[in-house]
Each structure stands twice: as C-alpha cells, then as structure tokens.
Design an enzyme around this catalytic site. Structure first.
Site, PDB file in Angstrom:
ATOM      1  CG  ASP A 475      -2.239   0.644   1.015  1.00  0.00           C
ATOM      2  OD1 ASP A 475      -2.347   1.440   0.076  1.00  0.00           O
ATOM      3  OD2 ASP A 475      -3.165   0.392   1.805  1.00  0.00           O
ATOM      4  CG  ASP A 545      -9.376   2.412  -0.396  1.00  0.00           C
ATOM      5  OD1 ASP A 545      -8.989   1.239  -0.527  1.00  0.00           O
ATOM      6  OD2 ASP A 545      -8.732   3.273   0.238  1.00  0.00           O
TER       7      ASP A 545
END
Ligand code: GLA
Length: 728
Positions: A475, A545
């Site tokens: 990430d 997301d």
C-alpha cells in the site's frame, strides 16, 4: 522484417500487423515524421512530408529554401532553440546557461528482440529494436531514440537515452519519452481522471487549439489522472473509427498532452512531468526515460484497449504470476479495520473453511502498536499485544483449511510515533526546521536514499523469510509534500521524485526476485498508483477503496480502457456499503467482482445464512471462469457513464466460450434491453445460458453480434450473467 531502413531515401519504416510508423532523415540531418496510422504496404511516404510556407516561423540554419520552418514540420523528437515554438520533447541547460539544442542524425542500429531499460520496468519479448543516435554538434550532447516493435499486438514502444559527451556536467530540465507529430485532423482527447474512491472516470472532449494536458505532480501517478492519453476521431466508437493512444510505464510524476497548432497539426507527448524535475548529468553519464507504449487502432477503442491488454498480459513483468492463475482472497480490512486480535482473526479464518477461498490476507494493524492510523508505520514487527503468538497460529489455521496467508505492508511510509522515526528522523521527506504537512497522520520515507531502500529490503525480507507468506498487499497512502531530501546536494534536490521511483523499482525488483513465490498486489488508497510501472512487479492492483458494485462498474469500465481485468482486484464487501451506504444484492456484488481478480472483503459470519452458503458456489464458479477472465479478450458493450446499465464480455481466443455480464443501475418500467455482442465467430452457433435465470437459447454468432440478444427486465442493481458456448 518489422523495421526497415531505405538507405537511399534515408527512410525508416516500422510495421506491425495493422499499423505503420515512418520517419526519415532530412538534408540537414533532422528526423522528420512521415506517418503513423493504418498499415500501408509502400514504405515510401516521403510525398506526405511537405514543408509549408508559414509566417513568423524562422527557417533553421542550412534550410534548403524559405519554407523549412521547424515550427510547422512534423518532427520525431523536438528540441528548444531552433524555431520550433511548440512543446519540446527535451530540455537541457549547459554549464554556460545555454539551453539551445540542434539534434541531428548520426547513425542507427536495428537489432532483433529488445532489452528492457536499465533500472526501469519495460516490455519484454519485442520483435525488433531501432536505435537512432542524434547529436548536437555544438556541444556534443547525444540523444538516442529507441523504438521497439511488437508486431502482432500493434504496439510500438518508444523512449530515449540522453548521453552527456560534452566534457562538462549539464542539467536535463525535460526528458519526455515520446513525441508524436500527427497530421492535421479533428480529434477528441480521452483521458482517465478521478479521485480517491472514484478512480479512472472517462473524460472525452474535442481538442481545441493550444495545449491540453493531464498529469501528476503528486509523486505517484495518482488517482487524479492516469499516465495515458488517447486521441480518437469524433465518430470513433468501441468498434469502429481511428484512435491513437499512449501509456507510460512509470509510477511517478507524469505529463500526457496534445498540442494543436494553427494548421490543425497535432503533437502528442508523454513522459516524466518536467515540473519539479531537473537532473544533473555528469560528463560520461546517461539518463534513460521510461518507456511509452504507443498504439493505433483503425477499429475503435476496444481494439486500442486489447492492444494495451495484450502488452500487459504477455509482455510486462517477469514474475511467475504474469497471466497465470491468481488466488481468491479474503481480506479483513472492511471486516475488522484495526479492531482485531488473535482470537477474532482465528474465528474469521475458521469461518472461511470450505468456502473455496484460497488466501486470507491480514490487512493494516498487525505491526508495532498500530491500533489506529496515527502510529507504527516503519516498525514492521508483529504487535505482540494483538498477536501474542506472532503470525504462526494464523498461518497454521489457514494451512489446516487448505488456504495460504497474505499480509499488508505500507513500506514507503513512516509514522512520527514509531521506533524507526525516533532512530532516523532524517529519513523522511521534509526540510529540517520548516513546518511540514502530514497526510493520514504520516510522512513519506525518503526512498531517494539508498540506506532507506536497503532498510526496507531487510525488514520486509525478514518477515517474508520468517513466515510462510504467499501474498503481499503493498500500500501507499499519501502524496508527496515537502519534497526535500537531507541526503541530496542543493543542485540535485529536483531529482528527488525520479530517484524515489527508481529506488521503489529497485526495492520491488529485489523483493519479487528474492521471493518469487509471493504474489505482490499493488495498492495506493485503492487504485491511486494504477500504472504499468507498478504492474511490472505487482501483476494485480486493488482497483479502488470504493467497493460498491455500482460505483465499481464505472471504475472497472474506465480502468479497462488501458488495463486488462486481470490487473484489477475486486472484492465483494458488506452492505450497506462502507463507502457510499448503498445496498445491492450479494449476487450483483459478486458478478461485478468476478469480472476481475475476485475476492471478499467482509466477515462471513456477519452474512445471512443464504449469502454465506452462496460463497462456495461463487468461488467454484469463479475458479471455472478465471481462465476466461485472465486470458480472454475483453469487450465493453454498454457504457455505464452514459447509460442506465453496464455490460461487458470476455471471449476466449478460440471464440468457443464467452461470459457476458450485464448490470442494471436503476430499473426502468417495461425496459427490455437489446444488446449486440462482439468478438464471437459469425459462422458458429452458440448456446446462451443465463446463469441464475431461465434464458437459454441457441443462436448464430452473426445473429448475436448483428441483431443482438434481449436482456430480461432487470430490477434496481440486478445482474444478469450469461455463459455463451459454441455448439457447432
Ligand atoms: C488503504 C487501502 C485499504 C486498506 C487501508 C488500510 O486505504 O486502500 O484497502 O488497506 O489502506 O489502512
């Protein structure tokens, strides 16, 4: 022979299956562009090159007549100072302050195959490589233009190498990867814009006179614009019409732009963003630009996308996961956020038993003392409060159920509340003493430093070699501010962005080579670094997301303009959806996620009996269709940006199997949609079988593609999925 050189006419011709690119050396030694477009057999296109009379456009030194103004001549790699007032591809500043350049042909080589650029990701398996060496006679600066032909997928890769043979240091102020001067014409510019939870929305606007550009100055390619640009004729659709496109194999700051001059000639450019960039090149050193992937389609946007998809599927990256089966994952982020302990995770893993899920991925919160997003980034050691026995009990539980274990890292970041920060406050990006910005309460590690890169190799390597880990979610959750390195001298500070990207590639290259059995998934607050540079190392990326099925239609549809569904991770999450609060059927969430690399992002124990029971069916079905999703050709059928529904399909190479996914947004009364399919064999007969419904019939491929098929009336957010199989 994909690349030929006509020595008499001094003409280069690059041929792919359906396209031709041609340029020549003119009297003075300039490389003038002749043509890029639909394939033509005759390589001599010099009649197309016509110097035009033009006012207020100076002729270059040595011009044969008064009509040779660089400002209106199509050029392969334009530079500054010789009368081309449009955007240059290269900028340099010599020791005496001069920025003048006059690049002329010296020599060239044509070789079989291709080598990837040093230190940068690139495509492999090309057919032939052409390198053309240009030189500025006054200073000795050398620029090598490189072209690699991938003939059967209609891709031409371009980049350049700037070599300092001037005897003195110089600064590069601009170094684009490709510049393409196209003949006059009317085009729409297509780009992919967006934001967090809203990635890769499609923007299509007519070009106007002047420069139109998209780009990123955020340090990563970003959610906001994607390193891609296409120019399509106004009438171009998915299946017809011409389109030029370029994408960049790069994960940092980029620019992609089109300039239209008063004669309607277009200059298309892509490369590292010149803002906040300056690179000091010592004498004898060279600078290599990232690869630009170019394609031209005379048959619409879908062909453009398939050309890019084929480049990524078959030519990008060396991991064994390239175009190979991927696990169905369950990720605990939306199930627990930071709120978990060993018992809770064991229960979660236990609840997956028998569901056909391949890998459990432990997301953020397992390290340091990370109970929220204010601490511990940098301390990649297991939090013994939450996980007193380390990761081993979790791994053993997974393995006892026939699953593997994956884990989340955010290696490029540092929290001020971390042991790493206390030990190395100078390792983050900022100027000591000056107030600085935080993003999600965190700072960016200064990966332009080699010691930081080495530290990350070591700590991540330690975890991966200590535990049996099959999957890493990598990430990156904020963009660059305070871009200053304590390690670089003053005149090299503007190198920080590119140095960061180079060391990121070095780190990922090291880890993927050292741990070849670990599948790396990219992520940056969802799809904030969805580019070909990352896909070289991470063959799949968490697309957004936003896991809402209806929002995902647009995100996945837009992403598919450049990137194949096998590059996108998509998970079924809980409802009401955590990002938009929408409630959609469990089945629809699965249908959308199955059009990519499938998984779950929820707690199975929080589902209804019926939903939980359907997981095993979904994973079994997905495992049966994954080869089609991975290797099949992808066709966009109904556009969710303009319509009240969305539809796409996958067709295998043999055209014997296809999967059609249709999703209704809002129901319209009495609305029976008829859609025309694409990519089938017109001479074959197919059996169309609705997976969860009663539509079952036989029809010819020609009928399905020309007359279409009826989609039964669908309710709000309902899916209709069809298996289409050739029967004779
Ligand atoms: C980012 C990712 C999410 C999740 C969180 C964890 O937002 O995109 O999927 O991993 O970080 O903090």
């Amino acid at each position: 022979m994909p690349i030929t050189y006509d020595a008499e006419k001094r003409l280069f011709t690059l041929q792919t299956a359906n396209t031709t690119l041609s340029f020549g050396v003119f009297d003075h030694g300039y490389l003038f562009s002749h043509y890029y477009g639909k394939k033509v057999k005759n390589a001599d296109l010099s009649q197309l090159w016509q110097p035009g009379a033009s006012g207020f456009t100076p002729n270059y030194d040595g011009a044969p007549d008064g009509r040779h103004a660089l400002d209106v001549i199509p050029t392969e790699y334009p530079s500054y100072g010789g009368g081309d007032f449009r955007e240059p591809a290269i900028g340099v500043e010599f020791e005496n302050g001069s920025r003048l350049l006059d690049l002329v042909y010296q020599s060239h080589t044509i070789e079989k195959g291709n080598k990837e650029p040093d230190g940068l990701p690139g495509l492999s398996g090309g057919d032939e490589t052409l390198e053309v060496t240009l030189k500025d006679a006054f200073t000795g600066l050398v620029v090598v233009l490189r072209y690699v032909v991938f003939a059967d997928i209609d891709i031409i890769v371009r980049n350049s190498r700037i070599v300092n043979e001037t005897g003195k240091p110089l600064y590069i102020t601009r170094a684009l990867s490709a510049s393409l001067d196209l003949c006059e014409g009317k085009y729409d510019m297509i780009s992919l814009y967006g934001g967090h939870c809203y990635e890769r929305q499609i923007c299509r606007e007519p070009l106007r006179h002047g420069t139109q550009s998209v780009g990123s100055r955020r340090g990563t390619s970003s959610h906001f614009h994607n390193p891609f640009i296409a120019l399509a004729a106004p009438e171009t659709t998915e299946t017809a019409g011409e389109v030029y496109a370029a994408a960049l194999i790069y994960s940092g700051n980029f620019i992609a732009q089109a300039d239209v001059n008063y004669q309607d000639a277009i200059r298309l450019q892509i490369g590292i963003h010149p803002a906040d960039f300056r690179w000091k090149l010592e004498n004898g050193d060279s600078f290599v630009t990232p690869e630009a992937v170019l394609t031209y389609s005379a048959t619409g946007l879908n062909t453009m996308s398939q050309n890019f998809h084929n480049a990524i599927k078959y030519h990008l990256g060396h991991t064994k996961f390239r175009n190979a089966p991927r696990p169905v994952v369950i990720n605990n982020w939306e199930a627990t956020y930071f709120n978990f302990n060993e018992e809770k995770l064991l229960e979660l893993i236990g609840s997956c038993n028998g569901l056909g899920i391949d890998t459990f991925v432990l997301d953020d919160g397992w390290f340091g003392h990370r109970d929220n997003d204010r601490s511990s980034l940098g301390d990649w050691f297991v939090d013994k409060n939450k996980l007193p026995h380390g990761l081993t009990p979790l791994i053993e539980k997974c393995e006892a159920q026939g699953m593997t274990f994956g884990i989340w890292f955010e290696p490029e970041m540092i929290s001020e509340d971390s042991d790493l920060y206390r030990a190395h406050p100078d390792w983050c990006m900022r100027l000591e003493g000056r107030p600085y910005c935080r993003g999600r309460h965190q700072l960016i590690l200064d990966l332009s430093r080699d010691d930081v890169e080495q530290y990350l190799e070591k700590v991540i390597g330690d975890i991966l070699s200590t535990y049996r880990i099959s999957y890493v979610k990598w990430d990156m959750n904020r963009h660059f501010t305070d871009a200053y390195s304590a390690n670089l001298p003053a005149d090299r500070q503007p190198e920080i962005f590119h140095r960061y990207v180079l060391n990121l590639y070095k780190l990922l290259g090291h880890l993927t080579e050292t741990f070849p059995d670990v599948l790396f998934e990219g992520c940056s607050g969802g799809g904030g670094r969805f580019d070909m540079g990352m896909l070289y190392y991470d063959p799949q990326i968490w697309t957004s997301d936003d896991s809402d099925a209806i929002e995902r239609l647009k995100i996945q549809y837009g992403t598919s303009l450049v990137y194949p569904p096998q590059a996108m991770t998509a998970h079924v999450s809980a409802c009401p959806n955590h990002q938009v609060g929408r409630v959609t059927p469990f089945r629809t969430r699965a249908a959308v996620a199955m059009s990519a690399i499938f998984g779950y992002e929820l707690n199975p124990l929080s589902l209804s009996e019926q939903e939980r029971a359907s997981i095993a069916d979904q994973t079994a079905f997905y495992h049966s269709i994954q080869p089609l999703v991975m290797d099949g050709d992808f066709y966009r059928i109904v556009d969710p940006f303009t319509e009240n529904s969305c539809c796409w399909m996958f067709v295998n190479k043999e055209k014997t199997e296809a999967l059609l996914t249709y999703v209704q947004k809002l129901r319209i009364p009495y609305w029976h949609r008829k859609i025309k399919l694409t990519g089938l064999d017109p001479d074959a007969t197919y059996y169309v079988d609705e997976i969860h419904g009663g539509v079952k019939f036989r029809a010819g491929g020609d009928v399905l593609m020309n007359a279409g098929m009826a989609i039964p009336c669908a309710n709000d957010f309902e899916d209709k999925v069809f298996k289409i199989t050739k029967v004779d």
